[in-house]
Design a protein around this motif. Sequence first.
Motif: not given
Length: 454
Positions: A418-433
């Motif tokens: 449960g420490l790392f994503r299983t899919e990207y949260e957003g479409s931009t680098l800012r959103e994913n960070l």
Amino acid sequence: MSAKRKFRLGAFIQATGHHVSAWRHPNTQADAGLNFEHYKEITQTAELGLFDAVFLADSPGIWGETPGNQSRNGKIAHFEPVTLFSALSSVTKNIGFVATASTTYEDPYTLARKFASLDYLSNGRAAWNVVTTGNENVAANFGLEHHPEHSQRYERAQEFVEVVQGLWDSWEDDAFIRDKESGVYFDPNKLHTLNHKGKHFSVRGPLNVGRPPQGYPVIVQAGASEPGRDLAARTAEVIFTANQTLADAQEFYADVKGRLAKYGRSPDDLKIMPGAFPIIGRTEEEAQEKYEFLQSLIHPDVAWGILKNYYKGVDLSQYSFDDLAPELPRDTNNNKSRLKLVSDLATRGTLTLRQLYLSLATARGHRTILGTPETIADQLEEWFINGAADGFNIMPPILPTGLDEFVNLVVPVLQKRGLFRTEYEGSTLRENLGLRRPVNRFAVQQQEKTLVLA
């Protein structure tokens, strides 16, 4: 209930890999630095592994001290990062691109323009790794007799970043109307001229690129000296740092996060991501064998070149590799924080020169970790949950197999915990960070004036 905190992961890619002699390994492609298909493969692998970004270090000059040492350097010829990432953005969808560019040897207007362009070409996935350049060999490439002093480089860097961000605010987000019927292409009230006049730069503006999709490309920084820490607290959104011990990493993490309030920022506005050089085996013994084989590829000329990079001004001809490492110089005009890290490493372990160069040949002072996928995950998790890191820049020893192993073997362990994503949260680098999109300073000023008049 808040969501569980997750790892951030960057893939720090260096042509054939991070080990100093990676290009000699049978599983690497010797021409990787100038091979687009190679970079395409490893970038798509990193995206498959749901990494936040790929990161490229760069210098506007070649690395290496002497022709003999340079001739054995498999990383000496490589693409310019923004150019490469512009091409890679067309064959990827989610992963971000961290390109290195120097505030000492570049121009603010040109840099602002090319990074804004990369942000558009990638649909909001660009980041700028702000460096002041420690390579003294670069000065002559730009008509200078001497490399600027460390303090001068950081002073210039602060103003440089301010100018670039001001240029990115030249246009408000909704400035472009593009109304064919009325003939109005943009709202002139939403175009702003910077008119910057400072100690190092005089830049009128505006920028001839629209405001980047992310507002600003993400600002990344790698310095850990006192000026570097302060520059990071003022401007950086991601820090790539080198630490050898948990205690050192915790000190750096607490110190830099503690400086943010002075600049009106919160701890979540900055992600600290130390470098990690993982050697992965199905067993601990296999990982150790991989490590020893890589180390066996180091030519003596390369070994002395590693040492001379830190022992500047010291005559090493009187020493053998089996002698205890002498005291390192106390100061440098290159990378001050890295010199301190190497000095601490040498004195902490009372190392021989052989042991010292072997410890630096892997990741140049970054943390080397060996083991099975589970023990690699254990070592990363320890720093993550104990106030030492928000994530890591993974430095594969060799490419492409080192990154393949991490994505296929270690990432699933982190996901299971449960420490790392299983899919990207957003479409931009800012959103994913998990970083905020910056507001346009001129639009804010205009709103404030309107409120006052009202």
